[in-house]
Motif scaffolding. Structure first.
Motif, PDB file in Angstrom:
ATOM      1  N   GLN A 138       0.840  -1.203   0.000  1.00 53.89           N
ATOM      2  CA  GLN A 138       0.000   0.000   0.000  1.00 53.89           C
ATOM      3  C   GLN A 138       0.871   1.247   0.000  1.00 53.89           C
ATOM      4  OE1 GLN A 138      -0.614  -2.674   1.994  1.00 53.89           O
ATOM      5  NE2 GLN A 138      -2.771  -3.167   1.826  1.00 53.89           N
ATOM      6  N   LEU A 139       1.920   1.248   0.822  1.00 57.08           N
ATOM      7  CA  LEU A 139       2.834   2.391   0.874  1.00 57.08           C
ATOM      8  C   LEU A 139       3.481   2.608  -0.491  1.00 57.08           C
ATOM      9  CD1 LEU A 139       4.446   4.616   2.309  1.00 57.08           C
ATOM     10  CD2 LEU A 139       6.065   2.848   3.017  1.00 57.08           C
ATOM     11  N   ARG A 140       3.987   1.534  -1.108  1.00 60.49           N
ATOM     12  CA  ARG A 140       4.619   1.667  -2.431  1.00 60.49           C
ATOM     13  C   ARG A 140       3.621   2.187  -3.459  1.00 60.49           C
ATOM     14  NH1 ARG A 140       6.626  -3.521  -1.226  1.00 60.49           N
ATOM     15  NH2 ARG A 140       5.154  -4.351  -2.751  1.00 60.49           N
ATOM     16  N   GLY A 141       2.379   1.709  -3.411  1.00 62.28           N
ATOM     17  CA  GLY A 141       1.365   2.155  -4.363  1.00 62.28           C
ATOM     18  C   GLY A 141       1.030   3.629  -4.201  1.00 62.28           C
ATOM     19  N   ILE A 142       0.853   4.070  -2.971  1.00 65.44           N
ATOM     20  CA  ILE A 142       0.558   5.488  -2.722  1.00 65.44           C
ATOM     21  C   ILE A 142       1.748   6.343  -3.123  1.00 65.44           C
ATOM     22  CG2 ILE A 142       0.055   7.205  -0.927  1.00 65.44           C
ATOM     23  CD1 ILE A 142      -1.516   4.894   0.503  1.00 65.44           C
ATOM     24  N   ARG A 143       2.950   5.885  -2.801  1.00 67.23           N
ATOM     25  CA  ARG A 143       4.156   6.626  -3.173  1.00 67.23           C
ATOM     26  C   ARG A 143       4.270   6.708  -4.700  1.00 67.23           C
ATOM     27  NH1 ARG A 143       5.791  10.524  -1.812  1.00 67.23           N
ATOM     28  NH2 ARG A 143       5.569   9.828   0.310  1.00 67.23           N
ATOM     29  N   ALA A 144       3.990   5.618  -5.413  1.00 64.50           N
ATOM     30  CA  ALA A 144       4.046   5.635  -6.878  1.00 64.50           C
ATOM     31  C   ALA A 144       3.022   6.621  -7.437  1.00 64.50           C
ATOM     32  CB  ALA A 144       3.803   4.231  -7.430  1.00 64.50           C
ATOM     33  N   PHE A 145       1.833   6.654  -6.851  1.00 63.32           N
ATOM     34  CA  PHE A 145       0.814   7.610  -7.281  1.00 63.32           C
ATOM     35  C   PHE A 145       1.303   9.039  -7.072  1.00 63.32           C
ATOM     36  CE2 PHE A 145      -2.703  10.335  -5.728  1.00 63.32           C
ATOM     37  CZ  PHE A 145      -3.324  10.565  -6.944  1.00 63.32           C
ATOM     38  N   LEU A 146       1.844   9.312  -5.887  1.00 65.52           N
ATOM     39  CA  LEU A 146       2.334  10.669  -5.604  1.00 65.52           C
ATOM     40  C   LEU A 146       3.471  11.043  -6.543  1.00 65.52           C
ATOM     41  CD1 LEU A 146       2.205  10.566  -1.716  1.00 65.52           C
ATOM     42  CD2 LEU A 146       0.659  11.804  -3.246  1.00 65.52           C
ATOM     43  N   ASN A 147       4.377  10.103  -6.813  1.00 63.11           N
ATOM     44  CA  ASN A 147       5.482  10.361  -7.739  1.00 63.11           C
ATOM     45  C   ASN A 147       4.955  10.661  -9.141  1.00 63.11           C
ATOM     46  OD1 ASN A 147       7.306   9.990  -5.661  1.00 63.11           O
ATOM     47  ND2 ASN A 147       7.825   7.895  -6.255  1.00 63.11           N
ATOM     48  N   SER A 148       3.913   9.938  -9.569  1.00 64.54           N
ATOM     49  CA  SER A 148       3.356  10.192 -10.898  1.00 64.54           C
ATOM     50  C   SER A 148       2.730  11.583 -10.970  1.00 64.54           C
ATOM     51  CB  SER A 148       2.333   9.120 -11.282  1.00 64.54           C
ATOM     52  OG  SER A 148       1.109   9.325 -10.622  1.00 64.54           O
ATOM     53  N   ARG A 149       2.108  12.017  -9.874  1.00 65.03           N
ATOM     54  CA  ARG A 149       1.538  13.374  -9.839  1.00 65.03           C
ATOM     55  C   ARG A 149       2.636  14.426  -9.929  1.00 65.03           C
ATOM     56  NH1 ARG A 149      -3.111  14.020  -5.331  1.00 65.03           N
ATOM     57  NH2 ARG A 149      -1.277  14.670  -4.206  1.00 65.03           N
ATOM     58  N   HIS A 150       3.758  14.157  -9.235  1.00 65.32           N
ATOM     59  CA  HIS A 150       4.879  15.102  -9.300  1.00 65.32           C
ATOM     60  C   HIS A 150       5.438  15.164 -10.719  1.00 65.32           C
ATOM     61  CE1 HIS A 150       4.989  16.017  -5.082  1.00 65.32           C
ATOM     62  NE2 HIS A 150       5.156  14.751  -4.742  1.00 65.32           N
ATOM     63  N   GLU A 151       5.555  14.001 -11.383  1.00 64.58           N
ATOM     64  CA  GLU A 151       6.061  13.967 -12.757  1.00 64.58           C
ATOM     65  C   GLU A 151       5.132  14.705 -13.702  1.00 64.58           C
ATOM     66  OE1 GLU A 151       6.684   9.849 -13.693  1.00 64.58           O
ATOM     67  OE2 GLU A 151       8.182   9.616 -12.097  1.00 64.58           O
ATOM     68  N   GLU A 152       3.793  14.511 -13.526  1.00 67.41           N
ATOM     69  CA  GLU A 152       2.827  15.230 -14.361  1.00 67.41           C
ATOM     70  C   GLU A 152       2.949  16.728 -14.149  1.00 67.41           C
ATOM     71  OE1 GLU A 152      -1.165  13.894 -13.734  1.00 67.41           O
ATOM     72  OE2 GLU A 152      -0.677  11.818 -14.262  1.00 67.41           O
ATOM     73  N   GLY A 153       3.102  17.138 -12.897  1.00 65.64           N
ATOM     74  CA  GLY A 153       3.243  18.558 -12.583  1.00 65.64           C
ATOM     75  C   GLY A 153       4.510  19.141 -13.207  1.00 65.64           C
ATOM     76  N   ALA A 154       5.605  18.363 -13.172  1.00 65.05           N
ATOM     77  CA  ALA A 154       6.857  18.833 -13.741  1.00 65.05           C
ATOM     78  C   ALA A 154       6.754  18.937 -15.259  1.00 65.05           C
ATOM     79  CB  ALA A 154       7.996  17.892 -13.358  1.00 65.05           C
ATOM     80  N   ASN A 155       5.998  18.035 -15.875  1.00 60.98           N
ATOM     81  CA  ASN A 155       5.849  18.063 -17.328  1.00 60.98           C
ATOM     82  C   ASN A 155       4.969  19.226 -17.798  1.00 60.98           C
ATOM     83  OD1 ASN A 155       7.423  15.786 -17.644  1.00 60.98           O
ATOM     84  ND2 ASN A 155       5.678  14.381 -17.618  1.00 60.98           N
ATOM     85  N   HIS A 156       4.134  19.760 -16.921  1.00 62.04           N
ATOM     86  CA  HIS A 156       3.259  20.881 -17.286  1.00 62.04           C
ATOM     87  C   HIS A 156       3.896  22.232 -17.016  1.00 62.04           C
ATOM     88  CE1 HIS A 156      -0.127  18.433 -18.356  1.00 62.04           C
ATOM     89  NE2 HIS A 156      -0.079  17.781 -17.205  1.00 62.04           N
ATOM     90  N   GLU A 157       5.069  22.233 -16.414  1.00 65.24           N
ATOM     91  CA  GLU A 157       5.733  23.523 -16.122  1.00 65.24           C
ATOM     92  C   GLU A 157       6.525  24.034 -17.288  1.00 65.24           C
ATOM     93  OE1 GLU A 157       8.022  22.922 -12.560  1.00 65.24           O
ATOM     94  OE2 GLU A 157       6.232  22.663 -11.363  1.00 65.24           O
TER      95      GLU A 157
END
Length: 157
Positions: A138-157
């Motif tokens: 569960q921790l790895r899954g939530i962390r992967a989700f958060l990391n994907s959100r950070h990557e999406e945010g970085a790609n939109h900057e």
């Protein structure tokens, strides 16, 4: 006793005995994602959001929810769909019985703290018992989700 609860966005009223538990009320109204587990407020399977705060419905009288808003997983499918696949990808839903409680608490956590540390995630989810997979998936899954959100945010900057 007559109670009115806004259940997953729909006003529901019912005449119930004063000792009716919230878990029984929501299940009687079709919200079967809310599971009965320990019935001692120890496992988190019965977690619902009442006025956006996680509560254990097995130890909350339905009367306490009178006039309030209650959400179950049935009413939060869109929000849950954002991250449940990440948890599944980590093999963290072996039997699936504990998943609704984990998902409800993860929704509450991410609403309260959109960028939690691993320690904060584990602390928030500590009230959910999982007998199959433990908590690392569960921790790895939530962390992967958060990391994907950070990557999406970085790609939109």
């Amino acid at each position: 006793m007559e109670i009115k609860i806004k259940l997953n966005g729909t006003m529901v009223s019912d005449d119930v005995p004063a000792d009716t538990l919230l878990i029984d009320f929501v299940r009687a109204h079709g919200c079967l994602s809310v599971k009965r587990g320990c019935e001692t407020s120890s496992c988190g399977l019965c977690t619902v959001l009442m006025d956006d705060e996680p509560v254990l419905s097995c130890s909350t009288l339905a009367a306490r929810a009178n006039g309030r808003s209650v959400h179950t997983l049935e009413g939060l499918q869109e929000e849950a769909s954002e991250f449940v696949g990440f948890i599944a990808d980590q093999g963290a839903e072996q039997c699936g019985f504990c998943n609704p409680g984990f998902v409800m608490n993860t929704i509450a956590l991410l609403r309260e703290n959109p960028d939690p540390s691993d320690g904060e995630i584990l602390a928030y989810l500590s009230g959910n018992l999982c007998r199959c997979s433990g908590y690392e998936g569960q921790l790895r899954g939530i962390r992967a989700f958060l990391n994907s959100r950070h990557e999406e945010g970085a790609n939109h900057e």
